[in-house]
Design a protein around this motif. Sequence first.
Motif, short mmCIF file in Angstrom:
data_model
loop_
_atom_site.label_atom_id
_atom_site.label_comp_id
_atom_site.label_asym_id
_atom_site.label_seq_id
_atom_site.Cartn_x
_atom_site.Cartn_y
_atom_site.Cartn_z
N PRO A 162 0.80 -1.24 0.00
CA PRO A 162 0.00 0.00 0.00
C PRO A 162 0.83 1.28 0.00
CG PRO A 162 -0.82 -1.57 1.62
CD PRO A 162 0.48 -2.12 1.13
N ASP A 163 2.00 1.25 0.65
CA ASP A 163 2.79 2.48 0.80
C ASP A 163 3.85 2.63 -0.29
OD1 ASP A 163 4.22 0.30 1.61
OD2 ASP A 163 5.16 1.29 3.33
N ILE A 164 3.67 1.95 -1.43
CA ILE A 164 4.68 1.96 -2.49
C ILE A 164 4.80 3.35 -3.10
CG2 ILE A 164 3.21 1.45 -4.49
CD1 ILE A 164 6.50 -0.29 -3.74
N SER A 165 6.03 3.73 -3.48
CA SER A 165 6.25 5.03 -4.11
C SER A 165 7.22 4.86 -5.27
CB SER A 165 6.84 6.02 -3.10
OG SER A 165 7.23 7.21 -3.75
N TYR A 166 6.95 5.56 -6.35
CA TYR A 166 7.84 5.53 -7.52
C TYR A 166 8.58 6.86 -7.69
CZ TYR A 166 5.02 1.42 -8.56
OH TYR A 166 4.38 0.20 -8.47
N ALA A 167 8.52 7.69 -6.68
CA ALA A 167 9.25 8.96 -6.74
C ALA A 167 10.75 8.71 -6.60
CB ALA A 167 8.77 9.88 -5.62
N MET A 168 11.56 9.60 -7.16
CA MET A 168 13.01 9.48 -7.06
C MET A 168 13.45 9.57 -5.60
SD MET A 168 14.41 9.05 -10.02
CE MET A 168 14.04 9.23 -11.75
N LYS A 169 14.22 8.60 -5.16
CA LYS A 169 14.67 8.57 -3.77
C LYS A 169 16.05 9.23 -3.69
CE LYS A 169 14.74 5.36 0.14
NZ LYS A 169 14.63 3.94 0.54
N ALA A 170 16.07 10.52 -3.47
CA ALA A 170 17.33 11.27 -3.42
C ALA A 170 17.15 12.46 -2.49
CB ALA A 170 17.73 11.73 -4.82
N ALA A 174 21.53 16.87 -6.96
CA ALA A 174 22.83 16.27 -7.24
C ALA A 174 22.78 14.77 -7.00
CB ALA A 174 23.91 16.91 -6.37
N ASP A 175 22.17 14.34 -5.88
CA ASP A 175 22.01 12.92 -5.59
C ASP A 175 21.27 12.21 -6.71
OD1 ASP A 175 23.36 12.38 -3.33
OD2 ASP A 175 21.65 12.39 -1.97
N ALA A 176 20.16 12.79 -7.13
CA ALA A 176 19.34 12.18 -8.18
C ALA A 176 20.13 12.06 -9.48
CB ALA A 176 18.07 12.99 -8.41
N THR A 177 20.90 13.09 -9.80
CA THR A 177 21.69 13.09 -11.05
C THR A 177 22.77 12.02 -11.01
OG1 THR A 177 21.30 15.47 -11.30
CG2 THR A 177 23.10 14.50 -12.58
N PHE A 178 23.55 11.99 -9.92
CA PHE A 178 24.63 11.00 -9.83
C PHE A 178 24.08 9.58 -9.74
CE2 PHE A 178 27.17 14.73 -8.35
CZ PHE A 178 28.16 14.65 -9.33
N ASN A 179 22.95 9.40 -9.06
CA ASN A 179 22.33 8.08 -9.01
C ASN A 179 21.89 7.62 -10.40
OD1 ASN A 179 22.67 7.91 -6.26
ND2 ASN A 179 20.59 8.54 -5.75
N PHE A 180 21.38 8.55 -11.19
CA PHE A 180 20.99 8.23 -12.57
C PHE A 180 22.21 7.78 -13.38
CE2 PHE A 180 20.15 9.18 -17.01
CZ PHE A 180 18.86 8.72 -17.20
N PHE A 181 23.32 8.50 -13.23
CA PHE A 181 24.55 8.13 -13.93
C PHE A 181 24.98 6.71 -13.54
CE2 PHE A 181 26.09 12.84 -14.23
CZ PHE A 181 25.14 13.07 -15.21
N THR A 182 24.95 6.42 -12.23
CA THR A 182 25.34 5.09 -11.76
C THR A 182 24.46 4.01 -12.35
OG1 THR A 182 26.03 6.08 -9.65
CG2 THR A 182 25.81 3.69 -9.70
N SER A 183 23.16 4.29 -12.44
CA SER A 183 22.21 3.31 -12.97
C SER A 183 22.47 2.99 -14.43
CB SER A 183 20.78 3.81 -12.79
OG SER A 183 20.49 3.94 -11.41
N LEU A 184 22.96 3.96 -15.19
CA LEU A 184 23.34 3.69 -16.58
C LEU A 184 24.43 2.61 -16.63
CD1 LEU A 184 23.59 7.33 -18.03
CD2 LEU A 184 21.75 5.68 -18.42
N GLY A 185 25.37 2.70 -15.69
CA GLY A 185 26.43 1.68 -15.62
C GLY A 185 25.90 0.34 -15.16
N ASP A 186 24.92 0.34 -14.24
CA ASP A 186 24.29 -0.92 -13.81
C ASP A 186 23.70 -1.66 -15.00
OD1 ASP A 186 24.91 -0.44 -11.20
OD2 ASP A 186 22.92 0.20 -10.59
N VAL A 187 23.02 -0.92 -15.87
CA VAL A 187 22.42 -1.54 -17.06
C VAL A 187 23.52 -2.02 -18.01
CG1 VAL A 187 20.96 -1.15 -19.09
CG2 VAL A 187 20.32 -0.15 -16.88
N ALA A 188 24.56 -1.21 -18.19
CA ALA A 188 25.66 -1.60 -19.09
C ALA A 188 26.34 -2.87 -18.62
CB ALA A 188 26.66 -0.45 -19.20
#
Length: 398
Positions: A162-170, A174-188
């Motif tokens: 019930p308490d699920i959230s899809y909002a960016m957790k940052a 700056a946190d959100a940006t760097f986390n996005f960059f890291t996630s690109l590498g996770d996929v790669a």
Amino acid sequence: MVGAGVLSLPFAMSRMGWGPGVIVLVLSWTITLFTLWQMVEMHEMVPGKRFDRYHELGQHAFGEKLGLYIVVPQQLVVQVGTCIAYTVTGGHSLKKAHDSICSDCSTFKSSWWIVIFASINFVLCHFPNFNSMSAVSFAAAVMSLTYSIIAWTASLARGVQPDISYAMKARSTADATFNFFTSLGDVAFAYAGHSVALEIQATIPSTPEKPSKGPMWRGVIWAYVGVAFCYFPVAIVGYYVFGNSVADNVLVGLEHPRWLIAAANIFVVIHVIGGYQVYAMSVFDMLETYLVVKLKFPPSILLRFITRTIYVVLTMIIAIAIPFFSSLLGFLGGFAFAPTSYFLPCIIWLKIYKPKRFSLSWIVNWTCIILGILLMTLSPIGALRNIILSAKDYKFFS
């Protein structure tokens, strides 16, 4: 082709969001399939000659010395990095399996589980070549399909909370940006097969009438069907069920049914044991060839035993020192996997075949090169920042 990086895809999705996350997944699948096709085609582009190693293809394109300097360091970083990441994954999965089976038992520290995983590789690393480990490779392939299915079906069975959230957790932009960059590498990181593709194709018999690229390409197609079958459901269902609270290893975040989660983690261990051997085998080949040809060591079982044992020990020590699963994958995915999987085959293709400027081939290859360079530049920055932040509160070798 299905790597343990699949387990971090829901976490990567949680840092990118639905739209960008799905786009990155589809783009990565498409680009790496295209570049793998190029490598399969270039394996026997010169009549009567086979490029059985990635660096041999690089030498043909860039020259004897420059090709070696361009390809070998990148290939080694991919293969050594994968072995380190798989050692971390294997240790964490062993711990999770133990804790799921016996929740009331006292458990070892993560470091000890990594040592136990490495001990299995001490034994298996002494297989002489790729062909001698076909059974291990087959078991790893079956396990990867199995635990991927368990990951998304168990997530679905758990259901959306019930308490699920899809909002960016940052905490900040700056946190959100760097986390996005890291996630690109996770996929790669999930697309790592290119660094050993030519070595695998070299094991396929080839004649002018029936070149190896036929069966190799069929194998690639089936592999990528398997990749899509594993990656997309795990990433999408994992994010859908857990939202931004998903763990960096989706199986670690699942608790019930305990027997199934334990089994899935054992399957992960079997898979990464096989994966470790596949990536390590090319490193062993390079090391042993260098020791025998350049340093004039006599080829022997003792030389093989010492070289391979030292390699397993070193990867184990680094895995114990830096056990940050997602950040480690993000760094390696961008720094090492982006060149070998995303744009180096395109550069070699342009260098050798010289397609007409602004033709379809020219445009597609340059698009892949630009996207790959952006990935290689941005992803390690985000991942390195996250590793530094995590290390502040981490007691090394604990």
